[in-house]
Design a protein around this motif. Structure first.
Motif, PDB file in Angstrom:
ATOM      1  N   LYS A 106       0.486  -0.769  -0.017  1.00 49.74           N
ATOM      2  CA  LYS A 106       0.165  -0.038   0.276  1.00 49.74           C
ATOM      3  C   LYS A 106       0.896   1.611  -0.097  1.00 49.74           C
ATOM      4  CE  LYS A 106      -3.993  -1.800   2.738  1.00 49.74           C
ATOM      5  NZ  LYS A 106      -4.792  -2.397   3.828  1.00 49.74           N
ATOM      6  N   GLY A 107       1.790   0.791   0.214  1.00 51.19           N
ATOM      7  CA  GLY A 107       2.937   2.431   0.077  1.00 51.19           C
ATOM      8  C   GLY A 107       2.627   3.402   1.875  1.00 51.19           C
ATOM      9  N   SER A 108       2.094   2.982   3.116  1.00 50.05           N
ATOM     10  CA  SER A 108       1.737   3.549   3.447  1.00 50.05           C
ATOM     11  C   SER A 108       3.378   3.182   4.774  1.00 50.05           C
ATOM     12  CB  SER A 108       0.509   2.342   4.405  1.00 50.05           C
ATOM     13  OG  SER A 108       0.303   0.914   5.188  1.00 50.05           O
ATOM     14  N   SER A 113      10.918   2.155   8.517  1.00 54.52           N
ATOM     15  CA  SER A 113      10.374   1.681   9.254  1.00 54.52           C
ATOM     16  C   SER A 113       9.961   0.610   9.556  1.00 54.52           C
ATOM     17  CB  SER A 113       9.157   2.837   9.105  1.00 54.52           C
ATOM     18  OG  SER A 113       9.259   4.196   9.140  1.00 54.52           O
ATOM     19  N   ALA A 114       9.694  -0.455   8.522  1.00 48.57           N
ATOM     20  CA  ALA A 114       9.261  -2.166   8.320  1.00 48.57           C
ATOM     21  C   ALA A 114      10.074  -2.836   9.481  1.00 48.57           C
ATOM     22  CB  ALA A 114       8.829  -2.447   6.858  1.00 48.57           C
ATOM     23  N   LEU A 141       3.527   0.280  13.581  1.00 50.36           N
ATOM     24  CA  LEU A 141       2.765   1.031  11.506  1.00 50.36           C
ATOM     25  C   LEU A 141       2.213   2.071  11.693  1.00 50.36           C
ATOM     26  CD1 LEU A 141       2.434  -2.909   9.739  1.00 50.36           C
ATOM     27  CD2 LEU A 141       4.236  -1.025   9.748  1.00 50.36           C
ATOM     28  N   GLN A 142       1.133   2.438  12.976  1.00 44.89           N
ATOM     29  CA  GLN A 142       0.181   3.094  13.284  1.00 44.89           C
ATOM     30  C   GLN A 142       1.257   4.106  13.403  1.00 44.89           C
ATOM     31  OE1 GLN A 142      -2.894   2.177  15.564  1.00 44.89           O
ATOM     32  NE2 GLN A 142      -3.618   0.331  14.378  1.00 44.89           N
ATOM     33  N   LEU A 152       9.528   4.306  16.485  1.00 46.72           N
ATOM     34  CA  LEU A 152       9.153   3.113  17.148  1.00 46.72           C
ATOM     35  C   LEU A 152       9.915   3.134  17.999  1.00 46.72           C
ATOM     36  CD1 LEU A 152       9.238   2.362  13.359  1.00 46.72           C
ATOM     37  CD2 LEU A 152       7.188   2.688  14.592  1.00 46.72           C
ATOM     38  N   THR A 153      10.893   2.656  17.910  1.00 40.99           N
ATOM     39  CA  THR A 153      12.240   2.972  19.502  1.00 40.99           C
ATOM     40  C   THR A 153      11.560   3.080  20.484  1.00 40.99           C
ATOM     41  OG1 THR A 153      13.211   2.752  17.931  1.00 40.99           O
ATOM     42  CG2 THR A 153      14.369   2.568  20.303  1.00 40.99           C
TER      43      THR A 153
END
Length: 448
Positions: A106-108, A113-114, A141-142, A152-153
């Motif tokens: 989706k390119g989100s 980040s993944a 991912l949100q 994220l960390t």
């Protein structure tokens, strides 16, 4: 079509003179989209190629080598970027990481980040065994993409602190044991410092440097360099919702400042130069304190945010830069950092407003140095210049700043005392430590 698009991109530099300002802005937006999207699609293509057996039929030993082998002509890509793309591609081949694969389709989310989400999910999973892996991955991912891997960390540390604060403390204690500082000489003759610090020590360093690296008015007589006079506002406490805030409000004004002639003059130093100057100021201040009368100024100003119940029950705190610290580090800062504590409860209602006098005064500090002579922890011989003043009965447990409630500890043992909950008996001429875990006043709830 893709090859044609690549040819068009190669023609862009020679045609820039034909673009107007609006055209260039649109061009840049398109190039950024292509760059981010191509890395996402690249990970998907690599995963599909491995599934089809393309890797097995090639000379590549792994996915990373297969991707590197596809670089042709003048194409250049950093090895780190290739490794990240390869690791995400390998992960997307597993059913347990379907959420990541769908996000890339989706390119989100970015490939970086993944990769971070995959690594952090492995840390969070054991802490919340009732949560499905897809659910944990979706949490990461949100997060606002603008926060990047750092966001994220920080989310990982916040989750671990919420569900398993003792694990966060143990992890940080392990990190402290692997800290390092090294330096090397560059080709230009400069010295490059490389430091890997635990979250607590990194917070001290970042807050101290940020506090002293704000732009200052330039003095034309000094060749345009920033003036040496510091501009500080009165201390102020800032609450963040229902929590505790500790901080000193420093003038961080980035606007021009008028000179004696009334003409504004910018601080022409780059942000990196200002931080370097701040570091040298701190080193110089430390050296003067160590070679002076033996007293030591308080540590860096650190802004911590936490709820009163979180503080009492052993959860961590969040710094002004968003770093999540474990409970032991937060309590150590309550002893040593130059803080203005405001403990809040309910709808931001002040329960206890501390003062700078919560820190050991100069007279008390000198008396403690004369009595203790250095770190008082059994077997430690660190001198006063390397020590901090510890509150035997912490301020958050109702303790007061006094000679009979103060003891010298080096940084390492100060961390140990707060994490283990050790207490001490202060005698007129010495400090006797009780190394029974959980005996520190107010620490029983943490131990439980």
């Amino acid at each position: 079509m893709l090859r044609a698009a690549a040819e068009v991109i190669d023609e862009v530099p020679g045609a820039l003179h034909q673009f107007g300002e609006d055209d260039e802005a649109e061009l840049m937006a398109t190039l950024l989209r292509l760059q981010g999207r191509s890395s996402q699609v690249g990970a998907i293509v690599a995963a599909d190629a491995v599934d089809r057996g393309v890797l097995v039929g090639s000379d590549a030993a792994n996915t990373s080598q297969w991707i590197s082998g596809r670089l042709t002509g003048g194409t250049r890509l950093e090895p780190k970027a290739i490794r990240v793309m390869a690791s995400v591609a390998d992960a997307c081949r597993h059913r347990k990481n379907t959420v990541i694969g769908q996000a890339l389709l989706k390119g989100s989310c970015s490939v970086e980040s993944a990769r971070t989400a995959l690594l952090q999910a492995d840390k969070v999973g054991p802490v919340i065994p009732t949560a499905e892996r897809d659910e944990v991955l979706s949490w990461f991912l949100q997060v606002d993409p603008a926060l990047g891997c750092d966001g994220l960390t920080r989310l990982t540390r916040a989750i671990i602190d919420r569900f398993a604060p003792e694990k966060l403390s143990q992890d940080d204690e392990n990190l402290e044991g692997t800290e390092s500082l090294s330096w090397s000489t560059t080709a230009t003759g400069m010295t490059r410092l490389v430091a890997e610090l635990s979250p607590a020590n990194a917070a001290i360093l970042k807050e101290a440097i940020n506090a002293k690296s704000a732009p200052r008015p330039a003095n034309p007589a000094d060749g345009g360099r920033g003036a040496t006079k510091e501009r500080l506002e009165a201390p102020s406490a800032r609450g963040h919702g229902s929590g505790a805030a500790f901080g000193l409000n420093l003038d961080d004004d980035t606007t021009d400042s008028p000179t004696a002639s009334g003409q504004p003059v910018r601080d022409e130093r780059s942000p990196g130069k200002r931080r370097a100057d701040a570091l040298m100021d701190l080193v110089g201040a430390g050296a003067r304190a160590a070679t002076g009368d033996g007293t030591q100024a308080s540590a860096a100003t650190v802004l911590l945010t936490m709820g009163l119940q979180e503080l009492l029950h052993g959860h961590g705190a969040t710094t002004s830069t968003g770093d999540v610290l474990d409970a032991g580090a937060a309590r150590r800062f309550a002893c040593t950092a130059d803080l203005i504590p405001v403990v809040l409860g309910g709808p931001s209602q002040p329960l206890d407003v501390g003062r700078r006098e919560r820190l050991a005064t100069r007279a008390i500090r000198v008396a403690v140095i004369l009595r203790d002579g250095g770190c008082t922890f059994p077997g430690c011989d660190r001198p006063p210049g390397f020590c901090e003043i510890h509150h035997v009965t912490p301020w958050w447990a109702g303790g007061k700043t006094s000679l009979t409630s103060s003891a010298m500890l080096c940084g390492r043992h100060h961390q140990t005392v707060h994490r283990q909950g050790y207490t001490a008996d202060i005698q007129p001429d010495r400090v006797i430590w009780d190394l029974t875990p959980g005996r520190m006043p107010g620490h029983q709830t943490t131990a439980a």
